[in-house]
Structure formats: C-alpha cells, structure tokens
Design an enzyme around this catalytic site. Sequence first.
Site, PDB file in Angstrom:
ATOM      1  CD  GLU A   1       8.219   8.112 -60.756  1.00  0.00           C
ATOM      2  OE1 GLU A   1       8.899   7.735 -61.724  1.00  0.00           O
ATOM      3  OE2 GLU A   1       8.723   8.618 -59.743  1.00  0.00           O
TER       4      GLU A   1
ATOM      5  CD  GLU B   1      17.470   5.891 -52.371  1.00  0.00           C
ATOM      6  OE1 GLU B   1      16.229   5.864 -52.434  1.00  0.00           O
ATOM      7  OE2 GLU B   1      18.096   5.554 -51.358  1.00  0.00           O
TER       8      GLU B   1
ATOM      9  CB  CYS C   1      11.242   9.799 -56.198  1.00  0.00           C
ATOM     10  SG  CYS C   1      12.113  10.458 -54.774  1.00  0.00           S
TER      11      CYS C   1
ATOM     12  CE  LYS D   1      24.870  10.727 -66.072  1.00  0.00           C
ATOM     13  NZ  LYS D   1      24.231  12.036 -66.329  1.00  0.00           N
TER      14      LYS D   1
HETATM   15  P1  NAD Z   1      16.511   9.177 -65.439  1.00  0.00           P
HETATM   16  O1  NAD Z   1      16.536   7.761 -65.018  1.00  0.00           O
HETATM   17  O2  NAD Z   1      16.099   9.495 -66.825  1.00  0.00           O
HETATM   18  O3  NAD Z   1      17.932   9.842 -65.262  1.00  0.00           O
HETATM   19  C1  NAD Z   1      18.626   9.830 -64.022  1.00  0.00           C
HETATM   20  C2  NAD Z   1      20.092   9.974 -64.296  1.00  0.00           C
HETATM   21  O4  NAD Z   1      20.536   8.849 -65.025  1.00  0.00           O
HETATM   22  C3  NAD Z   1      20.477  11.194 -65.121  1.00  0.00           C
HETATM   23  O5  NAD Z   1      21.718  11.676 -64.656  1.00  0.00           O
HETATM   24  C4  NAD Z   1      20.645  10.613 -66.509  1.00  0.00           C
HETATM   25  O6  NAD Z   1      21.538  11.341 -67.316  1.00  0.00           O
HETATM   26  C5  NAD Z   1      21.227   9.264 -66.181  1.00  0.00           C
HETATM   27  N1  NAD Z   1      21.056   8.242 -67.205  1.00  0.00           N
HETATM   28  C6  NAD Z   1      20.031   8.063 -68.068  1.00  0.00           C
HETATM   29  N2  NAD Z   1      20.262   6.996 -68.845  1.00  0.00           N
HETATM   30  C7  NAD Z   1      21.454   6.479 -68.461  1.00  0.00           C
HETATM   31  C8  NAD Z   1      22.237   5.364 -68.869  1.00  0.00           C
HETATM   32  N3  NAD Z   1      21.845   4.547 -69.853  1.00  0.00           N
HETATM   33  N4  NAD Z   1      23.403   5.147 -68.241  1.00  0.00           N
HETATM   34  C9  NAD Z   1      23.821   5.945 -67.237  1.00  0.00           C
HETATM   35  N5  NAD Z   1      23.125   7.016 -66.815  1.00  0.00           N
HETATM   36  C10 NAD Z   1      21.950   7.274 -67.410  1.00  0.00           C
HETATM   37  O7  NAD Z   1      15.610   9.923 -64.365  1.00  0.00           O
HETATM   38  P2  NAD Z   1      15.264  11.470 -64.284  1.00  0.00           P
HETATM   39  O8  NAD Z   1      14.213  11.760 -65.286  1.00  0.00           O
HETATM   40  O9  NAD Z   1      16.509  12.306 -64.275  1.00  0.00           O
HETATM   41  O10 NAD Z   1      14.672  11.561 -62.809  1.00  0.00           O
HETATM   42  C11 NAD Z   1      13.374  11.254 -62.522  1.00  0.00           C
HETATM   43  C12 NAD Z   1      13.272   9.864 -61.950  1.00  0.00           C
HETATM   44  O11 NAD Z   1      14.108   9.771 -60.810  1.00  0.00           O
HETATM   45  C13 NAD Z   1      11.886   9.517 -61.463  1.00  0.00           C
HETATM   46  O12 NAD Z   1      11.585   8.194 -61.796  1.00  0.00           O
HETATM   47  C14 NAD Z   1      12.002   9.693 -59.953  1.00  0.00           C
HETATM   48  O13 NAD Z   1      11.077   8.941 -59.212  1.00  0.00           O
HETATM   49  C15 NAD Z   1      13.391   9.230 -59.718  1.00  0.00           C
HETATM   50  N6  NAD Z   1      13.894   9.766 -58.461  1.00  0.00           N
HETATM   51  C16 NAD Z   1      14.057   8.895 -57.422  1.00  0.00           C
HETATM   52  C17 NAD Z   1      14.505   9.369 -56.201  1.00  0.00           C
HETATM   53  C18 NAD Z   1      14.656   8.446 -55.039  1.00  0.00           C
HETATM   54  O14 NAD Z   1      15.311   8.829 -54.075  1.00  0.00           O
HETATM   55  N7  NAD Z   1      14.108   7.236 -55.062  1.00  0.00           N
HETATM   56  C19 NAD Z   1      14.815  10.727 -56.045  1.00  0.00           C
HETATM   57  C20 NAD Z   1      14.651  11.580 -57.125  1.00  0.00           C
HETATM   58  C21 NAD Z   1      14.201  11.074 -58.340  1.00  0.00           C
END
Ligand code: NAD
Length: 498
Positions: free
Chosen positions: A398, A267, A301, A191
């Site tokens: 962040e 992650e 991140c 997804k």
């Molecule tokens: P997000 O948590 O809003 O979304 C991530 C994913 O989760 C998306 O595909 C989104 O559609 C999905 N999602 C959101 N709500 C959901 C739910 N209730 N159930 C299932 N899926 C759901 O994050 P984002 O804004 O897309 O990404 C940025 C964040 O990701 C930042 O916090 C960043 O630090 C983190 N990040 C971490 C890493 C790592 O390796 N640690 C890498 C990249 C990004």
Amino acid sequence: MAPQPAATGPAVEQAVLDRVPQGLYIDGSWGPSADGGTFAVVDPSTGETLKRIADATPEDGLRALAAADAARHSWAATPPRVRAEMLRRAFDLLQERREDFALLMTLEMGKPLAEARGEVTYGGEFLRWFSEEAVRIGGSYGTNPEGTGRTIVSHKPVGPAFLITPWNFPLAMATRKIAPALAAGCTVVVKPAELTPLTTLLFVDLLAEAGVPAGVVNVIPTTTAGAVSEPVITDPRLRKLSFTGSTPVGRTLLAQAAQNVLRTSMELGGNAPFLVFADADLDLAVEGALAAKFRNTGQACTAANRFLVHEDVAEDFAARVTARVEAMRVGRGTEDGVAIGPLIDDRAVAKAHRLVTDAVERGAVVRTGGHPGEGTGTFYAPTVLTDVQPGSDILRDEIFGPVLAIRTFRTEDEAVAAANDTEYGLVGYAFTEDPARGQRLMERLETGMLGLNTGIVSNASAPFGGVKQSGLGREGGGEGIGEYLETMYTLTPDPFGR
Ligand code: NAD
C-alpha cells in the site's frame, strides 16, 4: 444562496481547538487518565503541537468497558425510535458545526479543507442512514417444511463493542462504526488513532448533546494502543470488536479476539487496481484517476495503488494525468486551492520515497515529482511513474501517498490476472465503454467493491468492505447494522397441533 464557509486563520483555529475536550470520556463524564498522563497532538503540516489530551491507561480501558457493560441493558431496551432520533439530532448538530469539524480534521490530519468538508458530509450520512435503519430491524415468522412447527427469527444487539479507528478519516471512520452500533442498541468503547483523536473527542461531546446517555459511548485516546486494547478485547464482557486499520494490526487483533470467540468486523488495507481499457472514455478515466489516487493525499484504503493501462492508450493517459498532477498545489490544507496536503508523519514520507526509489531502480520513469517536499511539514511531491516493472515493491505494498504508478497490459485476461495478483481485495476501478466487459469485470475481479467508470465508491447506503486480506464484514448499507446484531430463532410447535 449557499452559506459561505467561515474564514480560517490562527484565531479561528485556536477557537476550534479550545472547544475540544481534553479528557477521556467515560460513563458520561470527562476526566483525566488514571495516571494523569497526557500526549501532544501535532499538525503534520507544521510539526507544531495543537493540543495536549489525556492518555488512557489499561485501567482506563477497563473502566470504559465497565461503563459500556453497565449501560448495555438500558440502551438495548431504549425504543428504536428514541435511539434513531438521537442519531438524527447528532446529524443535525453536525451540519450546524460542519466548519468546526472540517477545520479540526484539516489541522490534525492535514487534508485540504475542501476534502475535510466532504468528509463531514460523508461521515454525517452514516448518522442519518443509521437513524433510518434503527427503526427497521426486522425478523421473520415461518412454517417449517414439515408443517409441524413455526420458526420465529429475531435480532438482538450483540452487546458492548470495542471500536478502533484509523487516522486517515477521523470523523467518517468513527461515525461508520458508532452510528450502526448505537442504532442496533449496542454500547461502545471507542479508541481513536493517537495521531488524530481530537475529531472523535469533539464528536462524542456532540453525541452527549444529542442526548446519548452516560455509558453508551466511551472514548479512550491512548499512545499505548496495544497495552490498552488487549485487556479490553480479552475481557468476557466485550462482545464485539470492530477495527479499521492496517492488515498486520488486524491479524494481531483477530488472534486476540479468538480467545473469547468475539464477533469481529475488520476493515483492513487495500491495493486497488485501476484498469483503463483501450475503449475507455479517457476524459472520464483521467478524472477518475485523480479522484481515486490523490483524494486525501493518497492516504485512503480505497486509493488506487496500481494503474493498469492498455498499451494503446497508456501514453495519452500518462501525459494527461501528468499535466494535471503538475498543476496541483501542495501546502497546508487550510490554504486556498491546495490539492495535496502533508502526509501524516515522517514514516509515511520515508515509505512513499522508498517505494518510488525501488520502482525507479527497477526501470520506472518519473514523469513528475518523485521526491519529498522541502522545508517543514511531512510533504511528498505528487508523483507520476510510468513503465513500472513487475516485481516492484510499489505494486505489492500500500503506497498511502500521492504516487500514481502505471504499467501496461495487452489483453483483458492479462489485466484481470494482474489486478487479482495481490493478497488484498478491497476495491477495484475499471474504465471501459463496453457494458459486457464491465459486467465480466464485476464477475472476475476479486474485490469487495468496484468503481465502474468512477473513481469514488464510498456511500453510506452501500455495504463497504473487502475480501481476501482486506477484511471481514461490511459497514454501511443494509448490511452495516447487521454487524452489531445477533440472530436468534425460536421454534414453536404448530399451533393447530398437526
Ligand atoms: P494502524 O493499523 O496502524 O492503526 C489503526 C488503529 O489501530 C489506530 O487506532 C491504532 O492506534 C490502532 N492500533 C495499532 N496497533 C494496535 C494494537 N496492537 N492493538 C490495538 N490497536 C492498535 O493503521 P493506520 O495507519 O491508522 O491506518 C491506515 C491503514 O488503515 C491502512 O492500511 C488503510 O488501508 C487502513 N484503512 C482501511 C479502511 C477500510 O475501510 N478498509 C479505511 C481506512 C483505513
């Protein structure tokens, strides 16, 4: 001579967009969602629609899981060498199409094209690395201490995995999960983030061309992530959840995963400290700072969030980074020389500005930037703040934008305490020419990764991941494939009857 990157322009952009499939990919075929719904994917630098694609429903999610479940045994039984060669073929195809993938990421996510090309290289390396790992899934044979038995330890694919990816690295976050899962013999449902699903759709088309059989990889972009994901996560056919995204969403998904005691990899977010000691090579520290802060327009991140600089060198460091930041060109990622693209959406701009405003109200000084961009597109001016005061929100949250916030310290103890003063623990950066200090920091910083005199830590061969509320598990390196394997042991009596 190295091949020249293809020219970009409206016709080239349209040609790439036309190559992206519009449907969901389930059980080896492309098709509409159950209710025929679609959604628009937008270019954040212009606000214009790039393409409309199918919007998966909860029913589609379960159909994708059923396909992954049906394919699980045949994929697990596919010889590791065959799985490896498909991944290697995918790596080769990605190299042939690197300009398509780079441009597509720039269009849907906004990153400068040069960085998008870098992501094709980085993301591709997971295919190559795990093609090599697929044939080295080991085990062991040992005698128990009493000498009365033999222990045979073996590893098996964990089973169907649900992979949820974020928008900030559309290709690399997908390959970092799909490649180890396939290498281990797991089938998957992917997804992608609704803001940047096109790269994943084009990539999955490439996997099919590389020979990955029907049902092994299924993709379900959706605008209703929660409603589609929860039935998949709580279905007993699912065996593994791997999520990259924000810590709050990660907490929600862990709670859902608890229902069936799923294996999970998380992650999550970061709040990276970037320490510059008085004995640092300042040229190196400035280069490291620019890479750790402004790569991906600060939307990583691993982005340095809190710059902690020794008071003796703080002014020199701030002046040098400010001069470099003032020279950065802001614009659409396809334009030549652009270093700073748009943020992903309006909310991201509002968040960056709220954090800057709060810091300034508490006494921080704006050295450059400090305001949203003008005109269309979701831009924020690259910013340097000094004199950031303890208690400012920007030190806790962040930022996820091009804002470099500096505060000073006097002693190593003070720096380490400030660095560790966060619920996050993904990565830290430290610049010092004293090797013993570097070693002390390795032992004292509460992070999963440390960039010691470098501003970039990511590499497919290294076990990427965080501690504390930055996550669980590791992606890449020797550990990465283990996230998709179960360990089993078989005990047998001593074959000599002793
Ligand atoms: P997000 O948590 O809003 O979304 C991530 C994913 O989760 C998306 O595909 C989104 O559609 C999905 N999602 C959101 N709500 C959901 C739910 N209730 N159930 C299932 N899926 C759901 O994050 P984002 O804004 O897309 O990404 C940025 C964040 O990701 C930042 O916090 C960043 O630090 C983190 N990040 C971490 C890493 C790592 O390796 N640690 C890498 C990249 C990004």
